[in-house]
Motif scaffolding. Structure first.
Motif, short mmCIF file in Angstrom:
data_model
loop_
_atom_site.label_atom_id
_atom_site.label_comp_id
_atom_site.label_asym_id
_atom_site.label_seq_id
_atom_site.Cartn_x
_atom_site.Cartn_y
_atom_site.Cartn_z
N VAL A 94 18.37 -39.84 5.52
CA VAL A 94 19.35 -38.95 4.90
C VAL A 94 18.87 -38.68 3.47
O VAL A 94 18.68 -39.62 2.70
CB VAL A 94 20.76 -39.56 4.87
CG1 VAL A 94 21.72 -38.61 4.15
CG2 VAL A 94 21.26 -39.85 6.28
N ILE A 95 18.65 -37.42 3.13
CA ILE A 95 18.16 -37.09 1.79
C ILE A 95 19.10 -36.06 1.14
O ILE A 95 19.58 -35.14 1.80
CB ILE A 95 16.72 -36.54 1.83
CG1 ILE A 95 16.61 -35.32 2.76
CG2 ILE A 95 15.75 -37.62 2.27
CD1 ILE A 95 15.22 -34.69 2.76
N PRO A 96 19.38 -36.23 -0.16
CA PRO A 96 20.19 -35.24 -0.88
C PRO A 96 19.31 -34.09 -1.35
O PRO A 96 18.17 -34.29 -1.75
CB PRO A 96 20.72 -36.05 -2.06
CG PRO A 96 19.66 -37.07 -2.31
CD PRO A 96 19.04 -37.40 -0.98
N THR A 97 19.85 -32.89 -1.30
CA THR A 97 19.09 -31.73 -1.77
C THR A 97 20.07 -30.60 -2.08
O THR A 97 21.29 -30.77 -2.00
CB THR A 97 18.04 -31.29 -0.74
OG1 THR A 97 17.23 -30.25 -1.30
CG2 THR A 97 18.67 -30.82 0.55
N ILE A 98 19.53 -29.44 -2.44
CA ILE A 98 20.34 -28.28 -2.78
C ILE A 98 20.30 -27.29 -1.63
O ILE A 98 19.26 -27.13 -0.96
CB ILE A 98 19.82 -27.61 -4.07
CG1 ILE A 98 19.79 -28.64 -5.21
CG2 ILE A 98 20.71 -26.45 -4.47
CD1 ILE A 98 19.14 -28.11 -6.47
N HIS A 99 21.38 -26.60 -1.42
CA HIS A 99 21.47 -25.64 -0.33
C HIS A 99 22.09 -24.35 -0.85
O HIS A 99 22.61 -24.28 -1.96
CB HIS A 99 22.34 -26.19 0.80
CG HIS A 99 23.78 -26.34 0.39
ND1 HIS A 99 24.22 -27.37 -0.42
CD2 HIS A 99 24.88 -25.56 0.63
CE1 HIS A 99 25.52 -27.23 -0.64
NE2 HIS A 99 25.95 -26.14 -0.02
N ALA A 100 22.04 -23.34 -0.01
CA ALA A 100 22.73 -22.08 -0.27
C ALA A 100 22.98 -21.39 1.05
O ALA A 100 22.17 -21.49 1.98
CB ALA A 100 21.92 -21.18 -1.19
N ARG A 101 24.10 -20.72 1.15
CA ARG A 101 24.43 -20.00 2.38
C ARG A 101 24.33 -18.50 2.17
O ARG A 101 24.84 -17.96 1.19
CB ARG A 101 25.85 -20.35 2.84
CG ARG A 101 26.26 -19.65 4.15
CD ARG A 101 27.72 -19.90 4.47
NE ARG A 101 28.60 -19.30 3.48
CZ ARG A 101 28.99 -18.01 3.51
NH1 ARG A 101 28.57 -17.20 4.47
NH2 ARG A 101 29.80 -17.54 2.57
N LEU A 102 23.67 -17.84 3.10
CA LEU A 102 23.63 -16.37 3.14
C LEU A 102 24.06 -15.95 4.54
O LEU A 102 23.33 -16.18 5.51
CB LEU A 102 22.24 -15.85 2.82
CG LEU A 102 21.76 -15.99 1.37
CD1 LEU A 102 20.32 -15.49 1.25
CD2 LEU A 102 22.66 -15.22 0.41
N GLY A 103 25.24 -15.39 4.64
CA GLY A 103 25.74 -15.01 5.96
C GLY A 103 25.90 -16.24 6.84
O GLY A 103 26.53 -17.23 6.46
N VAL B 130 23.52 -18.24 7.84
CA VAL B 130 22.32 -19.06 7.71
C VAL B 130 22.46 -19.97 6.49
O VAL B 130 22.91 -19.54 5.43
CB VAL B 130 21.05 -18.20 7.56
CG1 VAL B 130 19.82 -19.07 7.27
CG2 VAL B 130 20.83 -17.37 8.83
N LEU B 131 22.07 -21.23 6.66
CA LEU B 131 22.05 -22.18 5.56
C LEU B 131 20.59 -22.40 5.16
O LEU B 131 19.74 -22.72 6.00
CB LEU B 131 22.67 -23.51 6.00
CG LEU B 131 23.11 -24.47 4.90
CD1 LEU B 131 24.22 -23.85 4.06
CD2 LEU B 131 23.59 -25.78 5.51
N TYR B 132 20.29 -22.19 3.89
CA TYR B 132 18.94 -22.42 3.37
C TYR B 132 18.94 -23.74 2.60
O TYR B 132 19.85 -24.01 1.81
CB TYR B 132 18.50 -21.27 2.46
CG TYR B 132 18.22 -20.00 3.21
CD1 TYR B 132 17.03 -19.84 3.94
CD2 TYR B 132 19.14 -18.95 3.22
CE1 TYR B 132 16.77 -18.67 4.63
CE2 TYR B 132 18.88 -17.77 3.92
CZ TYR B 132 17.69 -17.64 4.62
OH TYR B 132 17.44 -16.49 5.32
N ILE B 133 17.90 -24.53 2.82
CA ILE B 133 17.82 -25.86 2.24
C ILE B 133 16.53 -25.97 1.44
O ILE B 133 15.44 -25.67 1.93
CB ILE B 133 17.84 -26.93 3.35
CG1 ILE B 133 19.09 -26.75 4.22
CG2 ILE B 133 17.80 -28.33 2.75
CD1 ILE B 133 19.00 -27.41 5.57
N HIS B 134 16.66 -26.40 0.19
CA HIS B 134 15.52 -26.47 -0.73
C HIS B 134 14.80 -27.80 -0.59
O HIS B 134 15.40 -28.85 -0.39
CB HIS B 134 16.04 -26.31 -2.16
CG HIS B 134 14.98 -26.37 -3.21
ND1 HIS B 134 14.55 -27.55 -3.77
CD2 HIS B 134 14.25 -25.39 -3.79
CE1 HIS B 134 13.61 -27.30 -4.66
NE2 HIS B 134 13.42 -25.99 -4.70
N GLY B 135 13.47 -27.75 -0.69
CA GLY B 135 12.69 -28.97 -0.62
C GLY B 135 11.31 -28.77 -1.23
O GLY B 135 10.98 -27.69 -1.74
N SER B 136 10.50 -29.80 -1.16
CA SER B 136 9.13 -29.75 -1.67
C SER B 136 8.15 -29.63 -0.53
O SER B 136 8.27 -30.32 0.49
CB SER B 136 8.83 -31.01 -2.48
OG SER B 136 7.45 -31.11 -2.77
#
Length: 215
Positions: free
Chosen positions: A47-56, A58-64
Motif C-alpha cells: 500500500v503506497i500513498p500518492t497523488i491522484h486526480a479524476r477526469l471524467g 478515469v482516475l489518474y495516479i502519479h508516480g515515478s
C-alpha cells in the motif's frame, strides 16, 4: 449512473453507510488530497500513498518511472485505490461505541501506464490542479527529462463504492446516565498563512489561489 453489484465493493458491515452512486464517490475522490494505492506483487501486499486526480470516469495516479512498484502496476495487475476524509472524532460514553465521522471511497480495477503524450500532459496538469487549482498556468511545465521520470497510471472508474459515517455517538441506552461527556469533535483541514521560499525573488506575492485557498 450507479455501480453494478460487485461482491468486492458491496458493503456488508453497516450497509446503511454505503454509497454506490458516482456523484457521491466522485465528490470524495475530488476533495481528498491524496490516495492510497494497494496491490499484490510477488505474493506480497503493498500500500503506497500518492497523488491522484479524476477526469471524467478515469482516475489518474502519479508516480515515478523509477519505482519498481509502479512498473509492476503498469503491467496491468489488479489494484485498489482508496481515499478517506476524516470529518470528526465521535466520543461515546463507552469505549466500544467510539467512532469517527468520515467519508471514504474505493475504486477497484486494472491500472495501465499512460503512454500517449497528449493524455499524459493532460493528466499531469490535472494532478497539479488537483492540489492547487490555477497552479499549472503559473509554473514551468515539465521538460522531456522530467516527463520521462514521471509515471502516470490510468484507472477507469468502473468498480467502486463509498462509505459515509456522520452524526452523534450511538450509545447503548444503559449508558446514557453515565457521567461521561459524549459528542463529536469536528475536524477539518484549515490552510495557514503562506510561507515564502527562502530563495524567492523579492517582490513576488502569493497568488490569489494561495492566499484565498479553498478546497
Amino acid at each position: 449512473m450507479a455501480i453494478r453489484t460487485v461482491s468486492d465493493t458491496h458493503l456488508r458491515r453497516h450497509p446503511e453507510r454505503a454509497r454506490y452512486d458516482r456523484e457521491s464517490v466522485y465528490a470524495i475522490l475530488d476533495e481528498g488530497y491524496h490516495c492510497h494505492l494497494g496491490f499484490v506483487a510477488n505474493g506480497r501486499p503493498f500500500v503506497i500513498p500518492t497523488i491522484h486526480a479524476r477526469l471524467g470516469d478515469v482516475l489518474y495516479i502519479h508516480g515515478s518511472s523509477a519505482s519498481r512498484l509502479i512498473r509492476t502496476l503498469a503491467e496491468g495487475i489488479e489494484c485498489c485505490v482508496t481515499v478517506t476524509l476524516l470529518d470528526g472524532l465521535v466520543l461515546a460514553r463507552s469505549a466500544f461505541n467510539h467512532s469517527m465521522n468520515y467519508r471514504s471511497a474505493m475504486v477497484l480495477g486494472h491500472a495501465t501506464l499512460v503512454t500517449d503524450p497528449e493524455e499524459k500532459e493532460t493528466a499531469f496538469r490535472a494532478v497539479v490542479e488537483h492540489v492547487a487549482h490555477g497552479r499549472w498556468d503559473d509554473i514551468r511545465w515539465p521538460t522531456r527529462k522530467e516527463d520521462k521520470a514521471t509515471a502516470i497510471l490510468r484507472l477507469p472508474i468502473e468498480e467502486f463504492s463509498g462509505k459515509v459515517r456522520a452524526g452523534p455517538p450511538k450509545d447503548d441506552p444503559s449508558d446514557l446516565e453515565l457521567d461521561a461527556w459524549a459528542g463529536v469533535l469536528p475536524l477539518r483541514i484549515v490552510p495557514g498563512q503562506p510561507v515564502d521560499s527562502p530563495d524567492l525573488r523579492p517582490g513576488l506575492e502569493p497568488p490569489a489561489y494561495v492566499k484565498e485557498y479553498r478546497r
